[in-house]
Design an enzyme around this catalytic site. Sequence first.
Site, PDB file in Angstrom:
ATOM      1  CG  PHE A 472      -1.468  -1.502   1.611  1.00 54.79           C
ATOM      2  CD1 PHE A 472      -2.315  -2.237   0.674  1.00 54.79           C
ATOM      3  CD2 PHE A 472      -1.311  -1.792   2.868  1.00 54.79           C
ATOM      4  CE1 PHE A 472      -2.837  -3.228   0.769  1.00 54.79           C
ATOM      5  CE2 PHE A 472      -1.741  -3.365   3.217  1.00 54.79           C
ATOM      6  CZ  PHE A 472      -2.478  -4.009   2.288  1.00 54.79           C
ATOM      7  CG  HIS A 473       4.184   1.750   1.089  1.00 56.21           C
ATOM      8  ND1 HIS A 473       5.170   0.908   1.571  1.00 56.21           N
ATOM      9  CD2 HIS A 473       3.340   1.756   2.119  1.00 56.21           C
ATOM     10  CE1 HIS A 473       4.953   0.626   2.869  1.00 56.21           C
ATOM     11  NE2 HIS A 473       3.830   1.188   3.256  1.00 56.21           N
ATOM     12  N   PRO A 474       1.954   3.127  -3.225  1.00 53.68           N
ATOM     13  CG  PRO A 474      -0.160   3.553  -3.879  1.00 53.68           C
ATOM     14  CD  PRO A 474       0.546   3.185  -2.679  1.00 53.68           C
TER      15      PRO A 474
END
Length: 536
Positions: A472-474
């Site tokens: 969840f680190h775009p």
Amino acid sequence: MSRYDYIIVGAGSAGCVLAERLSRSGRRSVLILEAGGPDRLPWISLPMGYGKTFHHPGVNWRYSSQPQEALNGRSDYWPRGRVVGGSGSINAMLYARGLPGDFDDWQAAGATGWGWDAVREAYDRIETHVAPDGSTRGDGPIHVQDVSDQVHPVNRHFFEAASELGLPASADHNGGTPEGAATYRINTRRGRRHSSAAAMLRPALRRANVTLLTGALVRRIRFQGRRAVAVAYDRNGTPSEAVAGREIILAAGSVTSPRILQWSGIGPAGHLRDHGIDCIADNPNVGGHLQDHLGISYLYRATQPTLNDVLSPLTGKIRAGLRYLLTRKGPLALSVNQCGGYFRTDPALGRPDQQLYFNPVTYTTTPKGTRTVINPDPFPGFIIGFSPARPTSRGRIDISSADAGDAPLIRPDSLATDEDRAQVVAGGRLCRALMRSDAMTPLVKGPIGPDLRDMDDAAILADFRERCGTVFHPVGTCRMGADATGSVVDPRLRVHGFAGLRVVDASVFPNLTSANTNAPTMMVAWRAADMILEDA
């Protein structure tokens, strides 16, 4: 039609920082447009409530990626905050600046002025570090809590295993020696989530010059020539428009900021034409250069009590709840991610290439109507996992139609390079060595699912393809750089070729930092506010 000096699109981690800093003087009016609702859900402020918001449709967009060939045709779940505070209201609260070399990478990629020395000064201004005894260092608005006195005792096996393998230890991942095993610092204050919404937006909303509109879905930006002048949005089904006297600032995140530019006619011309949108600036970098961390977890039954023994039985839940209510401490005041660290899989590497996690809990996810329920298992268990720190694969996020209400096209193109696949094997080998160590072996009763201890290199990669997921680190979909040939915004975060328009969120990262991205997102917003005020 209303008029403001600054219009901020998105009340997420970056937007909340911008709102406070741009309104502080009282001389400039600020409007914040947030598509989600208020952050009043009790699970948001409760740190361990992360498990409740992870699939909650009221506060989470619950996106999915397109099927990926490298992940055996699977679609990946992409939670994103649909609430004031953005993803900073639903994340696991781990506070990680990143490694110094990450920001020197930014500078080398064309983000002039964003090297480590410059960003470190901003971090120092943002943070207040709180020790277990309550003493503090720094006086910034964001509290960074050392919870090493509260983590579960079973974590000692991870630290002992790391020491047995000769891996370093770190006193603080955000300190002078970030490499090594440590307890993760988290964004909490007095046992409650301390997002930028809590720390900065709420104080700002007491000012007469700040307006927050929730439930405001932005449709597009309107231009006069090459200057951004207004934002069109829908609220409660009613089309509205707000005019910006000075600047419009997109802070809607790596998924939505590039889509707003595309809906407004800035992006890859062919894709925009396919959806009936007039292209005013052909820039294929809008939505491109998507980078993200992939991770995998290995679950094991434990021979000793873990958090499962506390949080699974009803009596344990009651005791933990009472302790939290009375003291604001205990497992409910913590993140599920308790310890881990940055590590090198080869001593010859110039810096760590993996981030590891060790969590004293296992859980089962169960669909329940439109939601997914996460429950701790009714037996002792723990998780060990890894995430390659700096992937080299690049993907895209684009609009799927001209309608802002439609879900995005998320195409990560994961594991597209030999280097990324090699990093997966290297991370698996490191976790395998930890699991085979004398320190860890007595803790293991048996595997829950695939057993890393028995995997060779081919099995590590095959299992990763089958089970990995985004962490969840775009970032990178509006990346900053010298010019529009390779980027979307300049080093002052102004959209190339346009006046009165900036992007300020994780989408501007030229490269993915080595760990969690919430802290650098707030740092970017802090520095951007300085730039905006200077330019004014």
